[in-house]
Design an enzyme around this catalytic site. Structure first.
Site, PDB file in Angstrom:
ATOM      1  N   HIS A  77      38.649  30.917  31.101  1.00  0.00           N
ATOM      2  CA  HIS A  77      39.165  32.230  30.688  1.00  0.00           C
ATOM      3  C   HIS A  77      38.195  32.847  29.683  1.00  0.00           C
ATOM      4  CE1 HIS A  77      42.182  35.253  29.830  1.00  0.00           C
ATOM      5  NE2 HIS A  77      41.900  35.099  28.548  1.00  0.00           N
ATOM      6  N   ARG A 115      44.358  35.328  40.464  1.00  0.00           N
ATOM      7  CA  ARG A 115      45.796  35.214  40.747  1.00  0.00           C
ATOM      8  C   ARG A 115      46.383  34.067  39.945  1.00  0.00           C
ATOM      9  NH1 ARG A 115      47.690  39.552  43.464  1.00  0.00           N
ATOM     10  NH2 ARG A 115      46.067  40.266  44.867  1.00  0.00           N
ATOM     11  N   ILE A 116      47.677  34.170  39.671  1.00  0.00           N
ATOM     12  CA  ILE A 116      48.359  33.090  38.963  1.00  0.00           C
ATOM     13  C   ILE A 116      48.790  32.050  39.989  1.00  0.00           C
ATOM     14  CG2 ILE A 116      50.388  32.511  37.590  1.00  0.00           C
ATOM     15  CD1 ILE A 116      50.178  35.551  36.654  1.00  0.00           C
ATOM     16  N   LEU A 117      48.363  30.825  39.787  1.00  0.00           N
ATOM     17  CA  LEU A 117      48.768  29.749  40.696  1.00  0.00           C
ATOM     18  C   LEU A 117      50.149  29.257  40.282  1.00  0.00           C
ATOM     19  CD1 LEU A 117      45.375  27.871  40.850  1.00  0.00           C
ATOM     20  CD2 LEU A 117      46.507  28.972  42.796  1.00  0.00           C
ATOM     21  N   ARG A 142      55.394  35.738  46.442  1.00  0.00           N
ATOM     22  CA  ARG A 142      54.464  34.871  45.701  1.00  0.00           C
ATOM     23  C   ARG A 142      54.649  33.390  46.057  1.00  0.00           C
ATOM     24  NH1 ARG A 142      51.204  35.159  41.535  1.00  0.00           N
ATOM     25  NH2 ARG A 142      51.516  37.382  41.345  1.00  0.00           N
ATOM     26  N   ASP A 186      47.585  31.482  31.334  1.00  0.00           N
ATOM     27  CA  ASP A 186      46.537  31.092  30.384  1.00  0.00           C
ATOM     28  C   ASP A 186      47.108  30.317  29.191  1.00  0.00           C
ATOM     29  OD1 ASP A 186      44.649  32.442  31.974  1.00  0.00           O
ATOM     30  OD2 ASP A 186      45.092  34.341  30.982  1.00  0.00           O
ATOM     31  N   ASN A 233      41.275  25.985  34.386  1.00  0.00           N
ATOM     32  CA  ASN A 233      40.947  27.406  34.500  1.00  0.00           C
ATOM     33  C   ASN A 233      39.953  27.764  33.400  1.00  0.00           C
ATOM     34  OD1 ASN A 233      41.320  30.233  35.284  1.00  0.00           O
ATOM     35  ND2 ASN A 233      42.413  30.440  33.338  1.00  0.00           N
ATOM     36  N   ASP A 261      49.089  25.248  33.481  1.00  0.00           N
ATOM     37  CA  ASP A 261      50.512  24.901  33.557  1.00  0.00           C
ATOM     38  C   ASP A 261      51.213  26.074  34.236  1.00  0.00           C
ATOM     39  OD1 ASP A 261      50.699  26.840  31.637  1.00  0.00           O
ATOM     40  OD2 ASP A 261      51.323  25.506  30.007  1.00  0.00           O
ATOM     41  N   GLY A 303      52.535  28.667  32.981  1.00  0.00           N
ATOM     42  CA  GLY A 303      52.416  29.951  32.284  1.00  0.00           C
ATOM     43  C   GLY A 303      51.110  30.662  32.604  1.00  0.00           C
TER      44      GLY A 303
HETATM   45  C1  GRF Z   1      34.674  34.692  34.320  1.00  0.00           C
HETATM   46  O1  GRF Z   1      34.376  35.396  33.145  1.00  0.00           O
HETATM   47  C2  GRF Z   1      35.974  33.930  34.184  1.00  0.00           C
HETATM   48  O2  GRF Z   1      36.210  33.469  32.899  1.00  0.00           O
HETATM   49  C3  GRF Z   1      36.972  35.000  34.520  1.00  0.00           C
HETATM   50  O3  GRF Z   1      36.385  35.705  35.596  1.00  0.00           O
HETATM   51  C4  GRF Z   1      34.960  35.631  35.477  1.00  0.00           C
HETATM   52  C5  GRF Z   1      34.424  35.141  36.784  1.00  0.00           C
HETATM   53  O4  GRF Z   1      33.057  35.334  36.918  1.00  0.00           O
HETATM   54  N1  GRF Z   1      38.262  34.411  34.796  1.00  0.00           N
HETATM   55  P1  GRF Z   1      32.283  34.711  38.183  1.00  0.00           P
HETATM   56  O5  GRF Z   1      33.013  35.181  39.432  1.00  0.00           O
HETATM   57  O6  GRF Z   1      32.267  33.232  38.052  1.00  0.00           O
HETATM   58  O7  GRF Z   1      30.899  35.304  38.119  1.00  0.00           O
END
Ligand code: GRF
Length: 211
Positions: free
Chosen positions: A104, A88-90, A62, A140, A102, A136, A138
């Site tokens: 979510h 992926r987690i950055l 990673r 999300d 990000n 950060d 972690g």
């Molecule tokens: C979104 O719902 C985002 O919140 C999540 O993955 C989805 C991506 O959708 N992390 P798209 O590729 O932008 O259509």
């Protein structure tokens, strides 16, 4: 900004559309992915935006993948990295070098992780939504910038609920990224405020020390 995606890229497409307006205040210098040949990468390339792919599987661990990702991103000298459907987690190589946000598909801190919509449905919540937050180290867990709610309907399945969340997400992402670019921001502990005080895109070194 550099936008990172893993799949469809509809959020990235919304940013691309918004940034056609010079008054928007932000533009996409590159779109990156961890996967080859995704619809989002095709779409960005077709629109003339530089693209790059750093496949996760090509690296033995990673940290090496994270360093390669950071190298590619930094080459475009972005003021902001936007993880928009990047699965992926950055790690610290990226997050320690650039301010990054990000999006979510849940109301954090509820339902972090890769299956947020499924987990919210399974839990039986009546209201879920979307969150945009700074990254950060972690998962999300970074400071929240904005959130929007989406009611769950009785006949929702994961796909119908996710589609309605994504409609709300695209608008919130465009609004929030535009404001960050135009107004700058300040992070005080867990609290994010818009406004060009101690931190702005013109002064975009984002480290633990200056949070
Ligand atoms: C979104 O719902 C985002 O919140 C999540 O993955 C989805 C991506 O959708 N992390 P798209 O590729 O932008 O259509």
């Amino acid at each position: 900004m550099v936008v990172l995606i893993s799949g469809t890229g509809s959020n990235m497409a919304a940013l691309l559309e918004a940034s056609k307006d010079p008054d928007y205040g932000a533009s996409i210098v590159a779109v990156g992915s961890d996967r080859e040949g995704t619809p989002g990468i095709e779409l960005a390339g077709g629109a003339g935006v530089p693209t790059f792919v750093v496949p996760f599987r090509a690296y033995t661990d990673r940290a090496r993948w994270d360093a390669a990702m950071a190298e590619r991103i930094s080459g475009y000298r972005p003021d902001l990295v936007v993880s928009a459907g990047f699965m992926r987690i950055l790690g610290p190589a990226v997050v320690g070098r650039h301010p990054a946000v990000n999006i979510h598909p849940a109301l954090l801190p509820s339902f972090p992780g890769a299956h947020a919509v499924r987990d919210a449905l399974a839990h039986g919540v009546r209201i879920t939504g979307t969150t945009i937050h700074f990254l950060d180290e972690g998962v999300d867990s970074g400071p929240i910038i904005d959130q929007a709610s989406v009611p769950v309907q009785d006949d929702d399945d994961e796909s119908s609920l996710h589609e309605r969340i994504k409609e709300v997400e695209r608008k919130m992402l465009v609004d929030t990224v535009g404001r960050l670019a135009r107004e700058g921001w300040t992070i005080d502990g867990r609290h994010v405020r818009f406004g060009r005080t101690e931190h702005s895109v013109a002064d975009a070194t984002y480290t633990k020390e200056n949070r």
